[in-house]
Design an enzyme around this catalytic site. Structure first.
Site, PDB file in Angstrom:
ATOM      1  N   GLU A  17     110.503  -5.565 -66.221  1.00 61.93           N
ATOM      2  CA  GLU A  17     111.124  -4.337 -65.721  1.00 61.93           C
ATOM      3  C   GLU A  17     112.637  -4.495 -65.551  1.00 61.93           C
ATOM      4  O   GLU A  17     113.386  -3.558 -65.831  1.00 61.93           O
ATOM      5  CB  GLU A  17     110.521  -3.943 -64.358  1.00 61.93           C
ATOM      6  CG  GLU A  17     109.068  -3.486 -64.401  1.00 61.93           C
ATOM      7  CD  GLU A  17     108.080  -4.647 -64.236  1.00 61.93           C
ATOM      8  OE1 GLU A  17     108.454  -5.820 -64.469  1.00 61.93           O
ATOM      9  OE2 GLU A  17     106.920  -4.389 -63.885  1.00 61.93           O
ATOM     10  N   LEU A  18     113.051  -5.689 -65.103  1.00 58.39           N
ATOM     11  CA  LEU A  18     114.489  -5.867 -64.861  1.00 58.39           C
ATOM     12  C   LEU A  18     115.251  -5.845 -66.186  1.00 58.39           C
ATOM     13  O   LEU A  18     116.314  -5.239 -66.296  1.00 58.39           O
ATOM     14  CB  LEU A  18     114.742  -7.184 -64.110  1.00 58.39           C
ATOM     15  CG  LEU A  18     116.206  -7.444 -63.734  1.00 58.39           C
ATOM     16  CD1 LEU A  18     116.767  -6.323 -62.861  1.00 58.39           C
ATOM     17  CD2 LEU A  18     116.362  -8.782 -63.013  1.00 58.39           C
ATOM     18  N   ILE A 438     122.732 -22.978 -94.410  1.00 55.52           N
ATOM     19  CA  ILE A 438     121.858 -23.680 -93.461  1.00 55.52           C
ATOM     20  C   ILE A 438     120.417 -23.174 -93.538  1.00 55.52           C
ATOM     21  O   ILE A 438     119.505 -23.785 -92.985  1.00 55.52           O
ATOM     22  CB  ILE A 438     122.433 -23.563 -92.028  1.00 55.52           C
ATOM     23  CG1 ILE A 438     123.873 -24.077 -92.001  1.00 55.52           C
ATOM     24  CG2 ILE A 438     121.602 -24.328 -91.014  1.00 55.52           C
ATOM     25  CD1 ILE A 438     124.052 -25.506 -92.488  1.00 55.52           C
ATOM     26  N   ARG A 522     117.893 -11.454 -71.376  1.00 58.86           N
ATOM     27  CA  ARG A 522     117.188 -12.127 -72.469  1.00 58.86           C
ATOM     28  C   ARG A 522     116.046 -12.991 -71.961  1.00 58.86           C
ATOM     29  O   ARG A 522     116.225 -13.786 -71.053  1.00 58.86           O
ATOM     30  CB  ARG A 522     118.137 -13.038 -73.257  1.00 58.86           C
ATOM     31  CG  ARG A 522     119.130 -12.308 -74.079  1.00 58.86           C
ATOM     32  CD  ARG A 522     118.489 -11.715 -75.323  1.00 58.86           C
ATOM     33  NE  ARG A 522     119.544 -11.479 -76.284  1.00 58.86           N
ATOM     34  CZ  ARG A 522     119.737 -12.210 -77.369  1.00 58.86           C
ATOM     35  NH1 ARG A 522     118.911 -13.190 -77.666  1.00 58.86           N
ATOM     36  NH2 ARG A 522     120.746 -11.955 -78.169  1.00 58.86           N
ATOM     37  N   HIS A 648     119.642 -30.488 -89.789  1.00 56.72           N
ATOM     38  CA  HIS A 648     120.722 -29.641 -89.287  1.00 56.72           C
ATOM     39  C   HIS A 648     120.688 -29.627 -87.768  1.00 56.72           C
ATOM     40  O   HIS A 648     119.630 -29.562 -87.156  1.00 56.72           O
ATOM     41  CB  HIS A 648     120.568 -28.213 -89.827  1.00 56.72           C
ATOM     42  CG  HIS A 648     121.416 -27.231 -89.094  1.00 56.72           C
ATOM     43  ND1 HIS A 648     122.777 -27.199 -89.208  1.00 56.72           N
ATOM     44  CD2 HIS A 648     121.095 -26.261 -88.196  1.00 56.72           C
ATOM     45  CE1 HIS A 648     123.255 -26.243 -88.414  1.00 56.72           C
ATOM     46  NE2 HIS A 648     122.256 -25.667 -87.784  1.00 56.72           N
ATOM     47  N   GLU A 672     127.557 -28.418 -86.613  1.00 56.99           N
ATOM     48  CA  GLU A 672     128.583 -27.480 -86.185  1.00 56.99           C
ATOM     49  C   GLU A 672     129.884 -28.233 -85.922  1.00 56.99           C
ATOM     50  O   GLU A 672     129.878 -29.266 -85.277  1.00 56.99           O
ATOM     51  CB  GLU A 672     128.151 -26.785 -84.887  1.00 56.99           C
ATOM     52  CG  GLU A 672     129.191 -25.802 -84.420  1.00 56.99           C
ATOM     53  CD  GLU A 672     128.944 -25.323 -83.006  1.00 56.99           C
ATOM     54  OE1 GLU A 672     127.838 -24.855 -82.734  1.00 56.99           O
ATOM     55  OE2 GLU A 672     129.875 -25.432 -82.200  1.00 56.99           O
ATOM     56  N   HIS A 701     128.965 -17.611 -85.705  1.00 55.92           N
ATOM     57  CA  HIS A 701     128.694 -16.835 -84.493  1.00 55.92           C
ATOM     58  C   HIS A 701     129.646 -15.660 -84.348  1.00 55.92           C
ATOM     59  O   HIS A 701     129.513 -14.858 -83.445  1.00 55.92           O
ATOM     60  CB  HIS A 701     128.775 -17.740 -83.267  1.00 55.92           C
ATOM     61  CG  HIS A 701     127.856 -18.937 -83.381  1.00 55.92           C
ATOM     62  ND1 HIS A 701     128.233 -20.100 -84.001  1.00 55.92           N
ATOM     63  CD2 HIS A 701     126.571 -19.103 -83.017  1.00 55.92           C
ATOM     64  CE1 HIS A 701     127.231 -20.946 -83.973  1.00 55.92           C
ATOM     65  NE2 HIS A 701     126.198 -20.364 -83.392  1.00 55.92           N
ATOM     66  N   CYS A 733     125.956 -22.849 -89.167  1.00 51.84           N
ATOM     67  CA  CYS A 733     124.572 -22.584 -88.745  1.00 51.84           C
ATOM     68  C   CYS A 733     123.979 -21.529 -89.685  1.00 51.84           C
ATOM     69  O   CYS A 733     124.643 -21.089 -90.627  1.00 51.84           O
ATOM     70  CB  CYS A 733     124.524 -22.140 -87.280  1.00 51.84           C
ATOM     71  SG  CYS A 733     122.865 -22.246 -86.545  1.00 51.84           S
TER      72      CYS A 733
HETATM   73  N1  GLN Z   1     117.396 -23.057 -90.796  1.00 47.26           N
HETATM   74  C1  GLN Z   1     117.683 -22.314 -89.604  1.00 47.26           C
HETATM   75  C2  GLN Z   1     118.496 -21.084 -89.952  1.00 47.26           C
HETATM   76  O1  GLN Z   1     119.274 -21.131 -90.840  1.00 47.26           O
HETATM   77  C3  GLN Z   1     118.424 -23.139 -88.607  1.00 47.26           C
HETATM   78  C4  GLN Z   1     118.642 -22.391 -87.336  1.00 47.26           C
HETATM   79  C5  GLN Z   1     119.257 -23.222 -86.243  1.00 47.26           C
HETATM   80  O2  GLN Z   1     119.731 -24.292 -86.472  1.00 47.26           O
HETATM   81  N2  GLN Z   1     119.250 -22.725 -85.052  1.00 47.26           N
HETATM   82  O3  GLN Z   1     118.409 -20.064 -89.324  1.00 47.26           O
HETATM   83 ZN    ZN Z   2     122.174 -24.264 -86.309  1.00 49.34          ZN
END
Ligand code: GLN
Ligand code: ZN
Length: 762
Positions: A17-18, A438, A522, A648, A672, A701, A733
């Site tokens: 609910e929140l 990735i 979240r 990764h 990263e 990001h 990523c």
């Molecule tokens: N293979 C995943 C992607 O590309 C790796 C995601 C991650 O490292 N959080 O989404």
């Molecule tokens: Zn990643």
């Protein structure tokens, strides 16, 4: 009698609910009065649930509009300059601005406060920002209002505060270096003021959370504890200091002797501290034992907990309290909501509401051992433990036999890296500075709709497969046009990198409502490992094979590694994490081998959560790193030398674990680095990473598209530390959160940057 209390209850609501109210409020669909009403109802409901379950002292201060550390910052007036209202006290708008940032406006907006993980949980808090001239003043009335609210409902309450040392520890110095501890003297008077006001409200006990007492603390911080609590002891009210997430170890003497009225310890994470605590606890103090796991979903073994409790009761009598190990914030809300779990599985579980009942029954069992409810609960707990111990749904002889047959050679590639890479180069025929991504490509609305429609039965399996195939075709086409060297299929069919695999493994169960707050509105709903894990059939083979069939270029297979699978699931309590990681490793190993047999020449095994698993105490790091690297190698070592294994990881703090990362022995690691401007390369000064590496050259990001010169610059920087023939070129990523136009634009520049470097180094 042992008083039953709780350290905190989940605030999000059993139907989230929140979350829903917050998101409606942010969209302008709910006004502040409406939002406040939802909060008030949730608090009232949660107190009543706990009380009905038998909790005698209810927490107040565990509710937060976004995060309890943020509320605390507002309470003490720790509001960064950029958010400070022009006049008057901060309001809810200030709070949400600090949490989420503000864009535009007269002054170009303000970025949100940084967010980071709360100890070793998956909950994220907002990092307080302190300046050298930081002043503290009481600026937020929420705690007092909620105490009144609870009193008006007739509840006996125990307000919860984050302790002064933990609060300072969690924050960051801004605007120049200084020691956060220097702020303590200024901070303490406000704690004093709060305690006095609570006392005036008729509060008897307050809970002060100091979880940093389970960390390795510098000597100045230990001394500061004594200073701080010597001052605070003068204030009225009884004070219980709460520690959790680990054992007190070298801080045990300190914690036991602080001039306070009670101490809570976590006996789920650190049962071994119990006897020492009993010996060291001054005779006037209350001891609260955290015996019900606040961080997992399993029903408590009441007999086992009761043994400890009875023993403690003989020594402590009325000075004994019982509680969950930590706040129930980290557990889902109410098992009663699960209408689709089969009865047996459901009977093995306990969420926050059920955990409160367990705590209460443990308390009652001491003074009313013959009460019918007590006897029934104990008998039921016994039956469940016995059923689980021999359940064929949990214990799989085939999995155990396989585990027992693991030999050291299974976790070793056949040849050392130097030999493997020679064969791989011949087999793969890639240019210098090979380019790749990735794994994921944009998860567009149409992909999500197709998945939803398939789950609801509105798309047939064949239609769904065709929808995914068409996404794969598109991804492959784009990558060929861009001129990437190693392609991926794009992961369109995956909802989540852990859940996707968990759903295909035996030994996992899924809840419908097992949500846990991750940050703000979240929530995550982790899969639950309940039994021995195995892979009944191939999980990714059809998709990857289809993708490879579309191109002559190398198609990379894409899997999630055993450590990440484990860290992002609720684990079993009847088996060590290490053993669960090994079971996962064997299941994934089978997939790696199948991919190789299908002609896939590169397999990437993501270990995004590898660093997250590090224990809170340094002394336990090596033990973890040893089994975690071993699990990775077990899953990666079933293939021939010429098959290339990638991994990764999504962060750049490698300096303290670089040797273990090397010990994983992946042929290539992508990491990263772009946000930190290749800061990671510092780690390579002291330690020469032996295998190939793809330092992310742009930040996925952000929607910003850096030009090729910027990326080439980063690569040149990397080439100063790592030999050019061992460097890969990739984003930092997966691209699933991005849109296609910016993705293509960035990859065009990335490929151009790789070409510049090839020309330079040829
Ligand atoms: N293979 C995943 C992607 O590309 C790796 C995601 C991650 O490292 N959080 O989404
Ligand atoms: Zn990643």
């Amino acid at each position: 009698m042992a008083l039953a209390h709780s350290l905190g209850f989940p605030r999000i609501g059993r139907d989230r609910e929140l979350k829903k109210a917050l998101e409606a409020f942010w969209k302008g669909e709910l006004d502040e009065a409406g939002l406040r009403a939802v909060g008030r109802d949730l608090r009232a409901t949660h107190w009543q649930l706990q009380k009905d379950a038998g909790i005698e002292l209810l927490p107040v201060g565990d509710f937060a509009w976004y995060d309890q550390v943020l509320t605390h910052s507002l309470t003490f007036g720790v509001v960064p300059e950029r958010f400070r209202p022009h006049s008057g006290k901060p309001g809810l708008d200030t709070l949400f601005a600090m949490a989420r940032g503000v864009s535009g406006g007269c002054c170009g907006g303000a970025h949100a406060q940084e967010m980071t993980k709360w100890f070793d949980t998956n909950y994220h808090y907002l990092v307080p920002e302190f300046t050298a001239d930081q002043q503290f003043q009481l600026s937020w009335e929420q705690l007092f209002e909620e105490v009144d609210e609870a009193h008006a409902l007739g509840h006996p309450v125990k307000p919860v505060l984050i302790g002064p040392l933990t609060y300072l520890w969690l924050g960051k110095a801004k605007g120049g270096e200084f020691d956060r501890l220097d702020l303590l003297e200024r901070l303490l008077p406000v704690y004093g003021e709060i305690l006095q006001r609570l006392a005036a409200q008729g509060v008897e006990w307050v809970q002060i959370d100091e979880p940093i007492l389970v960390l390795d603390l510098p000597q100045e911080w230990k001394s500061a504890f004594e200073r701080a609590y010597n001052l605070l002891q003068r204030e009225p009210l009884k004070k219980l200091i709460a520690t959790y997430f680990g054992g007190l170890e070298d801080n045990l003497g300190l914690a036991a002797s602080l001039p306070l009225d009670g101490l809570h310890i976590d006996l789920v994470r650190a049962p071994e501290q119990y006897p020492t605590i009993l010996d060291r606890l001054p005779a006037y103090k209350v001891l609260s034992l955290g015996l019900v796991n606040g961080r997992n979903v399993w029903r408590c073994d009441l007999d086992k907990a009761l043994d400890v409790l009875r023993h403690a009761h003989e020594r402590l009598g009325e000075r004994l309290w019982v509680a969950p190990s930590c706040s129930l914030l980290h557990s889902p809300v109410d098992l009663g909501r699960e209408d689709k779990l089969d009865g047996e599985l459901k009977d093995w579980l306990a969420f926050a509401v059920q955990k409160c009942a367990e705590v209460a029954i443990l308390g009652r069992a001491l003074n009313e051992p013959e009460a019918p409810e007590v006897l029934a609960a104990l008998a039921h707990s016994r039956t469940v433990q016995a059923d689980r111990a021999r359940s064929p749904r949990i214990h799989k002889p085939a999995v155990q036999a396989r585990l027992a047959a693991i030999e050291p050679a299974h976790s070793q590639r056949r040849s050392p890296f130097a030999e493997r890479i020679r064969q791989q180069r011949a087999h793969l025929d890639l240019p210098l500075f090979p380019t790749t991504t990735i794994g994921s490509f944009p998860q567009t609305a149409s992909i999500r709709l197709a998945r939803q429609a398939f789950k609801q039965g509105k798309l047939s399996a064949a239609e769904y497969t065709e929808a995914m195939h068409s996404e794969i075709r598109h991804a492959v086409e784009v990558q060929e046009q861009l001129g990437l060297d190693v392609l991926v299929h794009g992961e369109a069919e995956r909802n989540d990198m852990v859940e996707y695999f968990a759903e295909q493994l035996d030994g996992y169960l899924f809840t419908r409502f097992g949500w846990v707050q991750s940050y703000g509105s979240r929530c995550v709903k982790p899969a639950v490992i309940f039994g021995d894990l195995s892979r009944p059939k191939a999980m990714t083979l059809d998709w990857i094979r289809y993708a490879q069939g579309l191109t002559n270029k190398v198609m990379k297979g894409m899997l999630t590694g055993p450590v990440t699978m484990l860290m992002w699931s609720f684990p079993r309590e009847d088996l060590t994490r290490e053993e669960q990681a090994r079971q996962l490793a064997l299941a994934i190993r089978d997939e790696v081998v199948d991919l190789e047999a299908a002609g896939i020449r590169i397999v990437q095994i993501d270990e995004a959560a590898f660093r997250e698993g590090l224990p809170l105490r340094r002394s336990q790091w090596q033990g973890y790193l040893d089994w975690a690297t071993e699990a990775f190698r077990l899953c990666a070592s079933g293939v021939a030398d010429q098959t290339q294994i990638h991994t990764h990881m999504c962060y750049s703090e490698f300096n303290d674990v670089i040797e273990s990362i090397a010990a994983m022995d992946a042929d290539v690691i992508t990491i990263e680095t772009s946000r930190s401007d290749m800061e990671l390369l510092e780690a390579f000064k002291a330690f020469a990473y032996p295998n190939e590496i793809g330092p992310g050259v742009y930040d996925i990001h952000s929607p910003r598209v850096p030009d090729s010169a910027e990326m080439a610059g980063l690569l040149r920087k990397a080439a100063e530390r790592i030999p050019a023939e061992r460097l890969w070129v990739n984003p930092d990523c997966g691209l699933k959160t991005r849109a296609w136009p910016e993705t293509e634009a960035a990859l065009v520049n990335m490929v151009a940057a790789a070409r510049q470097l090839r020309a330079q180094f040829a």
